[in-house]
Write an enzyme that holds these catalytic residues in place. Structure first.
Site, PDB file in Angstrom:
ATOM      1  N   TYR A   1       0.832  -1.210   0.000  1.00 27.38           N
ATOM      2  CA  TYR A   1       0.000   0.000   0.000  1.00 27.38           C
ATOM      3  C   TYR A   1       0.867   1.261   0.000  1.00 27.38           C
ATOM      4  O   TYR A   1       0.834   2.054  -0.905  1.00 27.38           O
ATOM      5  CB  TYR A   1      -0.949  -0.009   1.195  1.00 27.38           C
ATOM      6  CG  TYR A   1      -1.894   1.163   1.217  1.00 27.38           C
ATOM      7  CD1 TYR A   1      -2.915   1.258   0.276  1.00 27.38           C
ATOM      8  CD2 TYR A   1      -1.766   2.186   2.154  1.00 27.38           C
ATOM      9  CE1 TYR A   1      -3.782   2.336   0.276  1.00 27.38           C
ATOM     10  CE2 TYR A   1      -2.642   3.256   2.161  1.00 27.38           C
ATOM     11  CZ  TYR A   1      -3.642   3.343   1.223  1.00 27.38           C
ATOM     12  OH  TYR A   1      -4.503   4.414   1.210  1.00 27.38           O
TER      13      TYR A   1
ATOM     14  N   SER B   1      -6.390   1.747  -4.421  1.00 24.94           N
ATOM     15  CA  SER B   1      -6.457   3.122  -3.959  1.00 24.94           C
ATOM     16  C   SER B   1      -5.068   3.757  -4.066  1.00 24.94           C
ATOM     17  O   SER B   1      -4.510   3.823  -5.162  1.00 24.94           O
ATOM     18  CB  SER B   1      -7.000   3.158  -2.535  1.00 24.94           C
ATOM     19  OG  SER B   1      -7.369   4.462  -2.170  1.00 24.94           O
TER      20      SER B   1
ATOM     21  N   ASP C   1     -17.822   4.987  -6.648  1.00 20.76           N
ATOM     22  CA  ASP C   1     -16.709   5.409  -5.804  1.00 20.76           C
ATOM     23  C   ASP C   1     -16.626   6.934  -5.827  1.00 20.76           C
ATOM     24  O   ASP C   1     -16.142   7.534  -6.787  1.00 20.76           O
ATOM     25  CB  ASP C   1     -15.392   4.802  -6.298  1.00 20.76           C
ATOM     26  CG  ASP C   1     -14.240   5.024  -5.327  1.00 20.76           C
ATOM     27  OD1 ASP C   1     -14.392   5.855  -4.396  1.00 20.76           O
ATOM     28  OD2 ASP C   1     -13.201   4.375  -5.487  1.00 20.76           O
TER      29      ASP C   1
ATOM     30  N   HIS D   1     -15.918   2.830  -2.700  1.00 17.00           N
ATOM     31  CA  HIS D   1     -14.465   2.695  -2.759  1.00 17.00           C
ATOM     32  C   HIS D   1     -14.017   1.279  -2.410  1.00 17.00           C
ATOM     33  O   HIS D   1     -12.969   0.825  -2.868  1.00 17.00           O
ATOM     34  CB  HIS D   1     -13.814   3.705  -1.827  1.00 17.00           C
ATOM     35  CG  HIS D   1     -12.335   3.811  -2.003  1.00 17.00           C
ATOM     36  ND1 HIS D   1     -11.741   4.049  -3.229  1.00 17.00           N
ATOM     37  CD2 HIS D   1     -11.318   3.710  -1.121  1.00 17.00           C
ATOM     38  CE1 HIS D   1     -10.431   4.097  -3.090  1.00 17.00           C
ATOM     39  NE2 HIS D   1     -10.148   3.883  -1.824  1.00 17.00           N
TER      40      HIS D   1
END
Length: 720
Positions: free
Chosen positions: A498, A579, A662, A694
């Site tokens: 991430y 994301s 989203d 999302h």
């Protein structure tokens, strides 16, 4: 008691974990700014930024019509989908619960019979049994059918201590924006004439049964440039919203996620203080104390977060040094709340903090909660978790360790307001979750639930290694590999990361990943790269703004280390991220495509030159910088995937996913990525789910489809 923090960025089952963090300083005005209209003005796909524009929706449908037959037509898809659907619909999952009264628990549950979900309650005694007796509070499937709405559950905020009256948040299709309606859990009906807020990105809390404190768009367009509220008012029962009394006003150009009002209660439900958090950017925020119908700005650091109230002590964390209080970045400390309020009223600022915990360089606070008389902290060392119970006595804090299983992730659950019990979950990559009821005062532990295994873990082992990044920093990562791994580069390997917003990637049990990937001979890797919070705020700060390339260099170092160890090879190495992690995937595609044969790009950021103009993008400038500032733009342009896509490269065929609903990371990022790749002549698979928000998981059926599409793609690219 709710944990009180800065607003979160993103969260999804296999995509991201949200967290708050810190940046270097509060935003400063730039001498020269590039007009917004100049940023990306020649982009031929700007029309895709109209989230539900007919042209964009038609394009997305055409992409789905082309991609779904490819993946769903694979002979293995049906088996993977059936396995995924069985797992997500399983009724033997551990139902996470929250304390309501002394022995009453509540849970929100989804399965094949409750696709949208059911809010329900049981007793602790019943919960301990194999088949608890649940009583329905609200059936969302029935509500959606009765009202003809595409409702997705977004939680309920209940008035302590009875928790009879609750503010239920309902989303249309999974968007962040919600409708809020007051619900009576005893009569199991919405309260006639009760509190109600129309669709919006609200921030709210109860003051008492007849009063709410609310931040919302009181008039159309009264939101920040990133689409969040900045005006706070008191709403009285029976009054129209137009009669609400203003208590605080931020500014339209405030960054972050909008002002957040919240009440701090003791464990008898009595409000002891009301605060308003005013974000200046993604991580810097002012803390204001509400006094009557006005507020007083407190001298808290801009990077700090109130966490809990216990024994009159207001517990908070700091993400920057606070010299006046003798505090260091990452510290957990407390003020006497009564003294804080008295001094704030006199504008003296003489209150003094008491240090609770100062983590070492390889430690980080990953969770904080309070029972009636104890503070409980989840403290991770080298990304492995433990829990400690703290007591405040004689002006000092002492602690004892809860004897939970080692070498696992520890997550704090709901705590009782009546005594010192708290739920704690423990999990690992190959170890199903166990749910414990701990007594923070005595240290007594009671294992209440243990999730059954969903895949055969006997064939794999977990190891932790370190890779050396470009600047010499050691980057830890977890490897879950087959015991019979041949060190010849032949193992199909999925690498996940991430790298942003101080979100920590800690060990966790994923039944779908285990069943659809590990059990079929794959290896799974999680990289603890900078930008995350695995080692506290400083780990995050090292990857902010101008230092963003460090995050990507860390990821490439882990990739190269896996290849150097001959665990895998570029032919067998795939990566996945969502994301902010989707941005990471885009950078990997454009900077080091030779390392990978598969890339799953989930709900990504991709066009970083225009990101601040798309959806809620401007709320993240504390993380990435401001494209209107030339020095920031110069950094962004070097890594922004959209601008760095080029013809004639050896890009692998990517799989890009997003959701029309989203309203956090706009689907235009994914759409434009796919469109530009196709225009450059590259094959691309693209799937846009019309629901899900999302997290792309409005219901379990959608979750199962998304996961099975991903693993079908990974099977084709890495196992064939």
């Amino acid at each position: 008691m709710r944990k009180l923090t800065l607003a979160l960025f993103a969260a999804t089952s296999l995509m991201t974990v949200s967290a708050h963090a810190a940046s270097d300083t509060a935003p400063a005005a730039a001498a020269v700014r590039t007009p917004l209209a100049e940023l990306g003005k020649d982009d031929p796909y700007i029309w895709m930024e109209e989230i539900e524009g007919q042209r964009a929706l038609d394009w997305a449908k055409a992409q789905n019509d082309r991609t779904l037959p490819v993946l769903q037509g694979d002979a293995r898809y049906a088996g993977l989908h059936d396995a995924a659907l069985t797992i997500v619909n399983a009724k033997d999952r551990i139902p996470g619960v929250s304390f309501v009264a002394e022995d009453d628990l509540r849970n929100y549950w989804q399965d094949a019979d409750h696709v949208r979900g059911v809010w329900r309650t049981t007793t602790l005694a019943s919960y301990r049994t194999a088949q608890p007796a649940w009583s329905t509070i609200l059936d969302l499937d029935a509500l959606a059918k009765a009202e003809g709405k595409n409702w997705v559950w977004k939680g309920a905020d209940c008035l302590a201590p009875e928790s009879r009256y609750c503010l239920v948040s309902l989303s249309n299709g999974g968007k962040d924006a919600v409708v809020v309606r007051e619900y009576d859990t005893q009569t199991k009906t919405f309260v006639a004439g009760g509190f109600e807020l129309p669709e919006g990105k609200h921030r709210f809390d109860w003051i008492d049964k007849d009063t709410l404190i609310v931040a919302t768009d009181w008039t159309p367009g009264e939101v920040t440039t990133s689409g969040y509220p900045y005006v706070v008012k008191l709403v009285k029962r029976g009054q129209p919203l137009s009669a609400a009394k203003e208590v605080y006003r931020g500014a339209k150009d405030d960054g972050g996620y909008g002002v957040s009002p919240y009440a701090v209660r003791d464990h008898d439900g009595v409000v002891r203080a009301v605060f308003v958090l005013r974000p200046l950017d993604t991580f810097n925020a002012e803390t204001h104390l509400v006094t009557g119908e006005t507020t007083v700005k407190l001298p808290f650091p801009l990077k700090s977060s109130i966490q809990a109230l216990v024994k009159g002590q207001l517990v908070f964390s700091v993400e920057q040094d606070w010299a006046e209080q003798g505090l260091k970045t990452g510290d957990l400390a407390a003020f006497d709340l009564a003294a804080l309020k008295a001094d704030a009223a006199k504008a003296q600022g003489a209150f003094k903090a008491t240090l609770i915990l100062r983590p070492t360089a390889r430690e980080s606070v990953q969770g904080v909660n309070a029972t009636r008389d104890r503070l409980v902290v989840a403290l991770f060392e080298n990304v492995k978790g433990a829990a400690y119970a703290y007591d405040f006595k004689g002006g000092a804090w002492t602690r004892g360790k809860l004897d939970l299983p080692a070498n696992s992730s520890v997550s704090l659950g709901s705590a009782s307001d009546k005594d010192d019990r708290i739920f704690v979950s423990v999990t690992g990559y190959l170890t199903p979750t166990t749910y414990w009821l701990a007594d923070a005062a005595t240290g007594k532990l009671d294992q209440v639930k243990a999730a059954p295994a969903k895949f055969d873990a006997s064939t794999h082992v977990v190891e932790q290694f370190e890779a050396t990044s470009k600047d010499g920093t050691k980057i830890p990562y977890f490897l879950v590999r087959p015991k019979n791994t041949k060190y010849d580069g032949s193992t199909p390997t999925l690498l996940y990361a991430y790298g942003g917003f101080q979100a920590s990637m800690t060990p966790g049990y994923s039944p779908t990943m285990g069943k659809l990937w590990l059990e079929r001979g794959g290896a799974y890797v999680v990289a603890n790269i900078r930008g995350g919070g695995e080692f506290g705020p400083s780990w995050h700060e090292q990857g902010l703004k101008a230092n963003r390339q460090r995050v990507y260099d860390d990821f490439f170092a882990v990739s190269e280390d896996l290849i150097a160890r001959k665990i895998t090879s570029p032919r067998r190495l795939g990566i996945m991220g969502g994301s902010n992690g989707g941005l990471l995937m885009g950078v990997a595609l454009t900077q080091r495509p030779e390392l990978y044969n598969a890339i799953v790009i989930q709900v990504p950021l991709f066009d970083m030159v225009r990101y601040s103009q798309i959806g809620a993008g401007s709320s993240w400038m504390g993380e990435y910088g401001d494209p209107q500032i030339p020095s920031d733009l110069a950094v962004i342009e070097k890594y922004s995937p959209y601008q760095n896509l080029k013809a004639g490269q050896k890009y692998p065929e990517v799989f890009i996913e997003t959701s029309t609903k989203d309203d956090r990371v706009h689907p235009a990022h994914a759409r434009k990525a796919a469109a530009r790749l196709e225009a450059l002549g590259y094959p691309v698979l693209y799937y846009e789910n019309v629901d899900g928000g999302h997290a792309a998981s409005a219901n379990l059926a959608e979750t199962a489809r998304r996961v099975s599409l991903e693993y079908t793609y990974l099977t084709r690219k890495l196992m064939d």
